[in-house]
Scaffold this motif. Structure first.
Motif, PDB file in Angstrom:
ATOM      1  N   GLU A 294       0.302   1.585   7.233  1.00  0.00           N
ATOM      2  CA  GLU A 294       1.389   2.410   7.748  1.00  0.00           C
ATOM      3  C   GLU A 294       0.785   3.460   8.676  1.00  0.00           C
ATOM      4  OE1 GLU A 294       3.723   2.047   3.452  1.00  0.00           O
ATOM      5  OE2 GLU A 294       3.135   4.024   4.222  1.00  0.00           O
ATOM      6  N   HIS A 295       1.519   3.799   9.733  1.00  0.00           N
ATOM      7  CA  HIS A 295       1.025   4.822  10.658  1.00  0.00           C
ATOM      8  C   HIS A 295       2.165   5.752  11.051  1.00  0.00           C
ATOM      9  CE1 HIS A 295      -1.421   6.775  13.679  1.00  0.00           C
ATOM     10  NE2 HIS A 295      -0.419   6.650  14.538  1.00  0.00           N
ATOM     11  N   SER A 296       1.940   7.059  10.872  1.00  0.00           N
ATOM     12  CA  SER A 296       2.926   8.067  11.256  1.00  0.00           C
ATOM     13  C   SER A 296       2.701   8.448  12.714  1.00  0.00           C
ATOM     14  CB  SER A 296       2.807   9.296  10.355  1.00  0.00           C
ATOM     15  OG  SER A 296       3.084   8.976   9.014  1.00  0.00           O
ATOM     16  N   VAL A 302       7.609   6.316  11.346  1.00  0.00           N
ATOM     17  CA  VAL A 302       6.467   5.644  10.732  1.00  0.00           C
ATOM     18  C   VAL A 302       6.571   4.151  10.997  1.00  0.00           C
ATOM     19  CG1 VAL A 302       5.242   5.174   8.576  1.00  0.00           C
ATOM     20  CG2 VAL A 302       6.371   7.386   8.911  1.00  0.00           C
ATOM     21  N   GLY A 303       5.487   3.565  11.495  1.00  0.00           N
ATOM     22  CA  GLY A 303       5.408   2.117  11.639  1.00  0.00           C
ATOM     23  C   GLY A 303       4.695   1.513  10.437  1.00  0.00           C
ATOM     24  N   PHE A 304       5.043   0.265  10.094  1.00  0.00           N
ATOM     25  CA  PHE A 304       4.416  -0.366   8.935  1.00  0.00           C
ATOM     26  C   PHE A 304       4.237  -1.858   9.170  1.00  0.00           C
ATOM     27  CE2 PHE A 304       8.996  -0.511   8.176  1.00  0.00           C
ATOM     28  CZ  PHE A 304       9.206  -1.821   7.788  1.00  0.00           C
ATOM     29  N   ALA A 305       3.251  -2.425   8.494  1.00  0.00           N
ATOM     30  CA  ALA A 305       3.015  -3.868   8.502  1.00  0.00           C
ATOM     31  C   ALA A 305       2.414  -4.239   7.153  1.00  0.00           C
ATOM     32  CB  ALA A 305       2.086  -4.279   9.634  1.00  0.00           C
ATOM     33  N   GLY A 306       2.863  -5.357   6.591  1.00  0.00           N
ATOM     34  CA  GLY A 306       2.346  -5.775   5.300  1.00  0.00           C
ATOM     35  C   GLY A 306       2.453  -7.268   5.098  1.00  0.00           C
ATOM     36  N   TYR A 307       1.539  -7.793   4.305  1.00  0.00           N
ATOM     37  CA  TYR A 307       1.551  -9.205   3.936  1.00  0.00           C
ATOM     38  C   TYR A 307       1.400  -9.290   2.425  1.00  0.00           C
ATOM     39  CZ  TYR A 307       0.882 -14.244   4.272  1.00  0.00           C
ATOM     40  OH  TYR A 307       1.043 -15.602   4.169  1.00  0.00           O
TER      41      TYR A 307
END
Length: 326
Positions: A294-296, A302-307
């Motif tokens: 996650e990046h603020s 906030v952007g997020f990416a997950g697997y």
């Protein structure tokens, strides 16, 4: 020893920032509007296709009023927003309560709210995309995350600058939902914090369809999510509690590291095993693990990416998206 000052509201999530626009304030009262909207692209939730999805958007209103003698009354309503599909169910209730807080006497809340059970076991429920699943199974009736029609009391004591003891009590009355009878339910939680670490225990008990349905949970955490090193371990042992299982054990673990740039890396693991009926072998309900970032970009976006790897059923999920705080 002095009694710990309680905050006016229990945070909806432990790690996420919370913003609200204050639209009114005078010497004794405030009124604010808050929440957030999120959207992602990926194979998420129950979907088996790549599509646009939401995670958990919400809209809330909150007011406070100082009634004197050191007591502040507050009220909050919060609704989940289903803005991608539209229709008649665009809004569903998440929270609705009235609370009263006194610096020494503690905090009393009546209504639909976050529970003492979640105060302890929700410590690992941090990342945006993939976190605790088991806490939200039949949550309203059993009070494992948000509890419906609930009364809670919380208080805390500070022994030194880095030591505190907090406790919570909860009660839900009798009800029938989907032809299932729920008797009176009770909760009690206690947590001790020192040197950046917190150890907590919670009990949740009552009858469901004239059978004892109870859970004992413990959690250990260190640090603060999104601020340097953070880690948490959660365990719960249940009888007639987890949907569909006579007995069950639940495990959750997370480790995360937050950079000063606003980027947070995390890895979490969740495992549930149980017996369908008394005497049957244990069967795994689910086992999964996720890697996420996650990046603020700002305080409000906030952007997020997950697997997420589905270890049990090979039904992996993934999501890339953003969350905008109102």
């Amino acid at each position: 020893m002095k009694i710990k000052l309680l905050t006016l509201a229990v945070a909806t999530t432990f790690g996420a920032p919370s913003f609200a626009v204050q639209v009114y304030e005078d010497n004794s009262s405030t009124f604010s509007i808050g929440g957030y909207v999120d959207v992602g692209v990926g194979e998420y939730g129950d979907s088996t296709e790549v599509e646009v999805h939401q995670v958990s958007p919400r809209l809330n209103i909150e007011g406070t009023h100082d009634i004197g003698n050191g007591v502040t009354v507050d009220a909050k309503g919060e609704w989940a927003i289903n803005y991608l599909n539209g229709g008649d169910n665009s809004f569903t209730t998440r929270l609705g309560y009235i609370g009263a807080t006194h610096e020494t006497a503690g905090r009393l809340v009546v209504g639909t709210q976050w529970t003492p059970y979640y105060d302890i076991l929700g410590v690992a429920d941090q990342p945006i995309a993939f976190a605790n699943d088991f806490l939200y199974a039949n949550q309203g009736n059993l009070g494992v995350a948000r509890g419906d029609k609930m009364v809670t009391y919380r208080n805390g004591f500070s022994f030194a600058n880095d030591m505190s003891l907090d406790f919570g009590l909860g009660w839900q009355g009798q009800k029938t939902d989907m032809l299932v009878d729920y008797d009176d339910r009770g909760q009690i939680s206690i947590a001790f914090s020192a040197l950046g670490a917190t150890l907590g225990y919670v009990y949740n008990g009552g009858e469901v369809d004239n059978e004892d349905a109870e859970s004992h949970g413990v959690a250990l955490s260190y640090g603060k999510y999104a601020d340097g090193i953070f880690g948490a371990l959660v365990y719960a042992d249940n009888d007639n509690f987890y949907p569909g299982y006579y007995e069950s054990q639940q495990y959750e673990a997370i480790i995360a590291y937050g950079l000063t740039s606003g980027t947070v890396f995390s890895v979490n693991y969740e495992f549930v095993e149980g017996k369908v009926t008394s005497g049957t072998p244990k069967t795994t309900d689910f086992e999964q693990s996720a890697i996420q970032v996650e990046h603020s970009f700002t305080q409000r976006f906030v952007g997020f990416a997950g697997y997420q790897f589905d270890i049990e059923d090979d039904d992996d999920k993934w999501s890339i998206g953003g969350r905008f705080f109102l």
